[in-house]
Design a protein around this motif. Sequence first.
Motif, PDB file in Angstrom:
ATOM      1  N   SER B 267       8.061 -37.429  16.805  1.00  0.00           N
ATOM      2  CA  SER B 267       7.483 -38.691  16.395  1.00  0.00           C
ATOM      3  C   SER B 267       8.604 -39.651  16.043  1.00  0.00           C
ATOM      4  N   SER B 268       8.517 -40.897  16.525  1.00  0.00           N
ATOM      5  CA  SER B 268       9.599 -41.813  16.149  1.00  0.00           C
ATOM      6  C   SER B 268       9.256 -42.647  14.924  1.00  0.00           C
ATOM      7  N   TYR B 269       7.968 -43.032  14.778  1.00  0.00           N
ATOM      8  CA  TYR B 269       7.582 -43.845  13.620  1.00  0.00           C
ATOM      9  C   TYR B 269       6.599 -43.131  12.700  1.00  0.00           C
ATOM     10  N   GLY B 270       6.438 -41.829  12.933  1.00  0.00           N
ATOM     11  CA  GLY B 270       5.517 -41.095  12.072  1.00  0.00           C
ATOM     12  C   GLY B 270       4.080 -41.112  12.565  1.00  0.00           C
ATOM     13  N   ASN B 271       3.812 -41.860  13.646  1.00  0.00           N
ATOM     14  CA  ASN B 271       2.427 -41.946  14.123  1.00  0.00           C
ATOM     15  C   ASN B 271       1.970 -40.652  14.780  1.00  0.00           C
ATOM     16  N   THR B 272       2.785 -40.154  15.695  1.00  0.00           N
ATOM     17  CA  THR B 272       2.429 -38.892  16.345  1.00  0.00           C
ATOM     18  C   THR B 272       2.417 -37.766  15.314  1.00  0.00           C
ATOM     19  N   ALA B 273       3.284 -37.864  14.310  1.00  0.00           N
ATOM     20  CA  ALA B 273       3.301 -36.850  13.249  1.00  0.00           C
ATOM     21  C   ALA B 273       1.966 -36.834  12.504  1.00  0.00           C
ATOM     22  N   ARG B 274       1.439 -38.018  12.233  1.00  0.00           N
ATOM     23  CA  ARG B 274       0.155 -38.088  11.539  1.00  0.00           C
ATOM     24  C   ARG B 274      -0.955 -37.459  12.393  1.00  0.00           C
ATOM     25  N   MET B 275      -0.865 -37.718  13.674  1.00  0.00           N
ATOM     26  CA  MET B 275      -1.861 -37.140  14.580  1.00  0.00           C
ATOM     27  C   MET B 275      -1.737 -35.607  14.589  1.00  0.00           C
ATOM     28  N   ALA B 276      -0.497 -35.127  14.573  1.00  0.00           N
ATOM     29  CA  ALA B 276      -0.272 -33.673  14.581  1.00  0.00           C
ATOM     30  C   ALA B 276      -0.911 -33.032  13.355  1.00  0.00           C
ATOM     31  N   SER B 351       0.987 -40.895  20.242  1.00  0.00           N
ATOM     32  CA  SER B 351       0.803 -42.325  20.035  1.00  0.00           C
ATOM     33  C   SER B 351       1.658 -43.087  21.049  1.00  0.00           C
ATOM     34  N   TYR B 352       1.305 -44.330  21.308  1.00  0.00           N
ATOM     35  CA  TYR B 352       2.037 -45.090  22.318  1.00  0.00           C
ATOM     36  C   TYR B 352       2.038 -46.567  21.965  1.00  0.00           C
ATOM     37  N   GLY B 353       2.910 -47.295  22.623  1.00  0.00           N
ATOM     38  CA  GLY B 353       2.971 -48.724  22.393  1.00  0.00           C
ATOM     39  C   GLY B 353       2.200 -49.476  23.451  1.00  0.00           C
ATOM     40  N   TRP B 354       2.673 -49.412  24.692  1.00  0.00           N
ATOM     41  CA  TRP B 354       2.021 -50.161  25.767  1.00  0.00           C
ATOM     42  C   TRP B 354       1.067 -49.321  26.574  1.00  0.00           C
TER      43      TRP B 354
END
Lengths: 94, 423
Positions: B267-276, B351-354
Amino acid sequence: MPKANVTFEKLGITVSVPAGTRLIEISEKVGASITYGCREGECGTCIMKITSGMEYMSERSVLENQVLQDNMAGRNDRLACQAQVLGGDISVKA
Amino acid sequence: MKTALEAVEITPGTHWIGALDPGLREFDIILKTANGTTYNSYCVRGSQGVAVIDTVKASHSDEFFARLEQVARYDEISTIVLNHLEPDHSGALPELMRRAPQAKLYISAKAQLMLKALVRDSELDFTIVQTGDTVTLGDRTLRFFSTPFLHWPDTQCTLLEEQQILFSGDVFGCHFCDARLFNDRVGDFRFSFEYYYQHIMRPFREHVLVALELLEPLTLKLIAPAHGPILREAPRSYVQRYRQLASPLLPNEIGAHDKSLLIFYISSYGNTARMAQAVSEGAETIAGVRVSLYDLQAGGDLPFVDLIEEADGIVIGSPTINGDAVKPVWDLLSSLAVIKVSDKLGGAFGSYGWSGEAINMIEDRLRGLKLRVPVKGVRARLIPAAEELERCHDLGRQLALHLTGSLANRVISMSELLANSHE
Ligand code: FES
Ligand SMILES: [Fe+2]
Ligand SMILES: [Fe+2]
């Protein structure tokens, strides 16, 4: 519309589908561990074993037969991107 | 010191007639060796015939024939056994068959196709053997054990009964070149033995366990593999080592009936971490599933592949960066080549940006490795909203239910299926 029941043995899921559906459409949606290459019946990537109900499957085309042979597939194997289910109960090893 | 081309007696009447390849550094592209390898071939003399077990790589044929000629005449050879048809052992076979046309060739059923590709001769004559079959050399008997997928479909082992020597093919072998030949005289080859197992045999762990059932009951004085040292000192310890390496350990840690689900994320901004975290919490609501959560950021050299080997399912979370999953994820996925992962359960989220291509790419790769991917992955744009975290929770729960078999024997319709796969 006539229905067919396709059981994915490893997944333990039976999907009831309209007759004429190709195995690829069902397998992709249930997440079976089958991969596809050309999706056009040429590469043999999608060989799938039919464990029962072969009589309810569409006939093999000449090309499908050839590709199966080239890949040393057995009598109960089909190309999932080609074979259609026509009715009845069918089980596949996936 | 032996001269380079001498046959070496390993027990009375049985000689090593193989070849040394000290210059080799890379085997089959994927294997490294720090001091080369040997192609071991053996010659067994009986009262009524001579047998040659395996040959060598074609480039080393001269060495092999020179050694063979010291211990037998070609017209004495009654029997040729190929335990494995890979070119490093079958390279000199066509020429040997030409020089000893009267010799009968014994191979496993699965070896036929490879043999036909190797020796393009329609007259080709051979005998197929399986576990329990024997061939006599008069006062000596060769007994066959079929040990498929160690590491090719064709592999078998051959026992010289009277002397209790097991010609094991690649099994119990390693890439280690030392002219002193015997395990009690060569340099320290432990690393090579382990490395060979990890890279060649490990993907076939289940087949190793089946083969051990056949081989463990044998009383063995000596193991003569097709590569590396001849194991005459404590041969059983190598069999035991295979048993240890192939045996699952996880059941000691969790209940024998519990399922293990591993969640890897980066995770770069913690978003994917939250999903995990949400996936993990969802999975934990199901009894009988042991969930573990790992941040790949710390990964690097951690032995995740060992954990995955024994797990029942893996879920991978990756952000999409430049239209792709990130490198640590691909590194993890490519490390799986050395273990068996087919039929494990797989899933993906991130998580993703675009655009969120990473999820599909991971799922495709998992399917390519023959994992089942029964639940559609979850993607969230940037910071996951409550509703997206809920879907992650549900992803974990659904996967856990699949693992425990609670979702087995369901009947669903195509339209439900389409509704569930929200794409
Ligand atoms: S995917 Fe190529 S033959 Fe089916
Ligand atoms: Fe091999
Ligand atoms: Fe080999």
